[in-house]
Scaffold this motif. Structure first.
Motif, PDB file in Angstrom:
ATOM      1  N   ALA A 241      -8.817  -1.098 -12.459  1.00  0.00           N
ATOM      2  CA  ALA A 241     -10.118  -1.536 -12.310  1.00  0.00           C
ATOM      3  C   ALA A 241     -10.504  -2.830 -11.761  1.00  0.00           C
ATOM      4  N   ARG A 242      -9.475  -3.592 -12.074  1.00  0.00           N
ATOM      5  CA  ARG A 242      -9.653  -5.165 -11.655  1.00  0.00           C
ATOM      6  C   ARG A 242      -9.583  -5.224 -10.058  1.00  0.00           C
ATOM      7  N   CYS A 243      -8.893  -4.360  -9.578  1.00  0.00           N
ATOM      8  CA  CYS A 243      -8.370  -4.337  -8.279  1.00  0.00           C
ATOM      9  C   CYS A 243      -9.758  -4.139  -7.369  1.00  0.00           C
ATOM     10  N   TYR A 244     -10.711  -3.492  -7.966  1.00  0.00           N
ATOM     11  CA  TYR A 244     -12.011  -3.543  -7.036  1.00  0.00           C
ATOM     12  C   TYR A 244     -12.672  -4.892  -7.202  1.00  0.00           C
ATOM     13  N   ASP A 245     -12.722  -5.629  -8.101  1.00  0.00           N
ATOM     14  CA  ASP A 245     -13.140  -6.992  -8.248  1.00  0.00           C
ATOM     15  C   ASP A 245     -12.407  -8.068  -7.405  1.00  0.00           C
ATOM     16  N   LEU A 246     -11.226  -7.779  -7.315  1.00  0.00           N
ATOM     17  CA  LEU A 246     -10.264  -8.437  -6.519  1.00  0.00           C
ATOM     18  C   LEU A 246     -10.395  -8.318  -5.125  1.00  0.00           C
ATOM     19  N   THR A 247     -10.854  -7.167  -4.681  1.00  0.00           N
ATOM     20  CA  THR A 247     -10.858  -6.985  -2.945  1.00  0.00           C
ATOM     21  C   THR A 247     -12.451  -6.719  -2.501  1.00  0.00           C
ATOM     22  N   GLY A 248     -13.241  -6.058  -3.424  1.00  0.00           N
ATOM     23  CA  GLY A 248     -14.515  -5.582  -2.984  1.00  0.00           C
ATOM     24  C   GLY A 248     -14.580  -4.194  -2.362  1.00  0.00           C
ATOM     25  N   LEU A 249     -13.433  -3.678  -2.296  1.00  0.00           N
ATOM     26  CA  LEU A 249     -13.260  -2.441  -1.531  1.00  0.00           C
ATOM     27  C   LEU A 249     -13.609  -1.254  -2.834  1.00  0.00           C
ATOM     28  N   GLY A 250     -14.790  -0.381  -2.399  1.00  0.00           N
ATOM     29  CA  GLY A 250     -15.425   0.295  -3.444  1.00  0.00           C
ATOM     30  C   GLY A 250     -14.518   1.562  -3.679  1.00  0.00           C
ATOM     31  N   TYR A 251     -13.932   2.053  -2.576  1.00  0.00           N
ATOM     32  CA  TYR A 251     -13.092   3.368  -2.829  1.00  0.00           C
ATOM     33  C   TYR A 251     -11.479   2.910  -2.402  1.00  0.00           C
ATOM     34  N   LEU A 252     -10.840   3.178  -3.521  1.00  0.00           N
ATOM     35  CA  LEU A 252      -9.599   2.442  -3.243  1.00  0.00           C
ATOM     36  C   LEU A 252      -8.584   3.107  -3.980  1.00  0.00           C
ATOM     37  N   GLY A 253      -7.314   3.193  -3.373  1.00  0.00           N
ATOM     38  CA  GLY A 253      -6.204   3.690  -4.381  1.00  0.00           C
ATOM     39  C   GLY A 253      -4.970   2.439  -4.711  1.00  0.00           C
ATOM     40  N   VAL A 254      -4.971   2.422  -5.858  1.00  0.00           N
ATOM     41  CA  VAL A 254      -4.236   1.395  -6.363  1.00  0.00           C
ATOM     42  C   VAL A 254      -2.869   1.942  -6.949  1.00  0.00           C
ATOM     43  N   ASP A 255      -1.768   1.422  -6.368  1.00  0.00           N
ATOM     44  CA  ASP A 255      -0.543   2.043  -6.533  1.00  0.00           C
ATOM     45  C   ASP A 255       0.183   1.086  -7.742  1.00  0.00           C
ATOM     46  N   LEU A 256       0.796   1.385  -8.668  1.00  0.00           N
ATOM     47  CA  LEU A 256       1.306   0.837  -9.691  1.00  0.00           C
ATOM     48  C   LEU A 256       2.638   1.260  -9.886  1.00  0.00           C
ATOM     49  N   VAL A 257       3.831   0.371 -10.530  1.00  0.00           N
ATOM     50  CA  VAL A 257       5.019   0.564 -10.952  1.00  0.00           C
ATOM     51  C   VAL A 257       5.139   0.076 -12.240  1.00  0.00           C
ATOM     52  N   MET A 258       6.117   0.684 -12.858  1.00  0.00           N
ATOM     53  CA  MET A 258       6.484   0.547 -14.617  1.00  0.00           C
ATOM     54  C   MET A 258       7.882  -0.258 -14.569  1.00  0.00           C
ATOM     55  N   ASP A 259       7.996  -1.457 -14.506  1.00  0.00           N
ATOM     56  CA  ASP A 259       9.423  -2.016 -14.624  1.00  0.00           C
ATOM     57  C   ASP A 259       9.868  -2.052 -15.959  1.00  0.00           C
ATOM     58  N   HIS A 260      10.933  -1.980 -16.436  1.00  0.00           N
ATOM     59  CA  HIS A 260      11.664  -1.665 -17.546  1.00  0.00           C
ATOM     60  C   HIS A 260      11.518  -3.037 -18.454  1.00  0.00           C
TER      61      HIS A 260
END
Length: 330
Positions: A241-260
């Motif tokens: 959700a914060r990535c919208y505030d970060l970029t201003g892009l309203g329709y966005l795909g956010v890719d996350l990874v889970m590091d051990h």
């Protein structure tokens, strides 16, 4: 007649088509002037760090042929690392080094690689063979994410990632992408990775899809893909959700990874996210996006805090309890 009925059935399920995605969401909500913020991974990473968003640590960049000779200095303190094009797409051009062997490097798949091969690969990246539009590019050398034990059971060699679609700061859909032998350890659906739907409220995995076919087990590990809970799920949603505030892009795909070791990290952002997530979710994006748009209308443009946006999404897009119970029993 058949296609007419099919289109009606898809509309009834709230499925979003590519023309609708392009016209009603990407063109409407994403200003082209903002695309460089997400198309260049180096710029995205620096922007995220400034905002306090966790990302894989960047060891260095190489932008010229002359700079290739500095590779040994960039990686001399690291036994493992990742080389990727700064403006690449679809996982092309990414090379994962898992270890060193005397004067050689060992890839994640176990292949022995010479320094000359690494340098040749970086030269190709700089020339633009992997970049969007074929323009000259930079090679990014960064920390190699190591997956959690949970994901290792349902993944082959590579690191799974989580794709979350965000509309105006509201998460609307999520899936887990699992590498396979066919995808050569890459979490890319077009190359043969598995897409697994995620319950937005709980982070519990649902059914899987492989080449648009429903599956219950990973083809390489034979372990069930449903009924597992993604750790730190609330943090994942808030980060997206914060990535919208970060970029201003309203329709966005956010890719996350889970590091051990470090937990959720933002890997990259996509201003043109694909539609296969609908197959993994077994639910239409259009229906979900319209729910968010009604909420935005009711708020008359007022931007709500991240926690409130995530809470709204979890409430609206939760998978029914009995469905999840069936997944766990299976």
């Amino acid at each position: 007649m058949f296609w007419s009925k099919t289109r009606k059935a898809l509309r009834a399920r709230g499925v979003m088509g590519i023309n609708q995605r392009n016209g009603d969401y990407i063109l409407r909500y994403n200003k082209r002037s903002l695309y460089p913020l997400v198309d260049d991974k180096i710029q995205t990473k620096k922007m995220a760090l400034d905002a306090g968003i966790r990302v894989p640590h960047m060891y260095g960049t190489i932008a010229t042929e002359q700079g290739i000779s500095t590779l040994h200095r960039v990686v001399e303190q690291h036994r493992d690392f990742v080389i990727k094009p700064a403006q690449g797409a679809g996982g092309d051009g990414i090379m994962v080094i898992a270890d060193r062997f005397e004067d050689y490097f060992r890839s994640a798949s176990g292949r022995i690689i010479t320094t000359e091969e690494l340098e040749h690969h970086i030269s190709g990246i700089i020339s633009g063979i992997y970049s969007l539009g074929g323009h000259r590019d930079q090679a990014l050398i960064e920390y190699r994410v190591r997956s959690t034990e949970l994901f290792n059971r349902i993944s082959f060699e590579g690191v799974p990632d989580i794709r979350i679609i965000v509309l105006k700061g509201y998460p609307v859909a999520a899936m887990l992408r699992l590498p396979t032998r066919q995808s050569q350890g890459k979490a890319n659906l077009h190359q043969g990775a598995i897409g697994v739907g995620l319950d937005l409220a709980s982070g519990v995995t649902l059914d899987g899809t492989w080449h648009n076919l429903k599956i219950e087990r990973h083809p390489d590990t034979a372990n069930p893909v449903a009924g597992l809970t993604v750790p730190d799920w609330q943090e994942c949603l808030e980060l997206a959700a914060r990535c919208y505030d970060l970029t201003g892009l309203g329709y966005l795909g956010v890719d996350l990874v889970m590091d051990h070791e470090h937990g959720p990290m933002m890997l990259e952002l996509n201003a043109r996210p694909g539609l296969n997530i609908q197959i993994a979710m077994d639910d239409g994006l259009l229906r979900r996006c319209q729910i968010v748009e009604k909420q935005l209308e009711a708020l008359k443009g007022e931007t709500r805090p991240v926690a409130e946006r995530v809470a709204f999404a979890k409430q609206q897009f939760a998978v029914a309890g009995p469905v999840l119970a069936e997944q766990k029993e299976g």
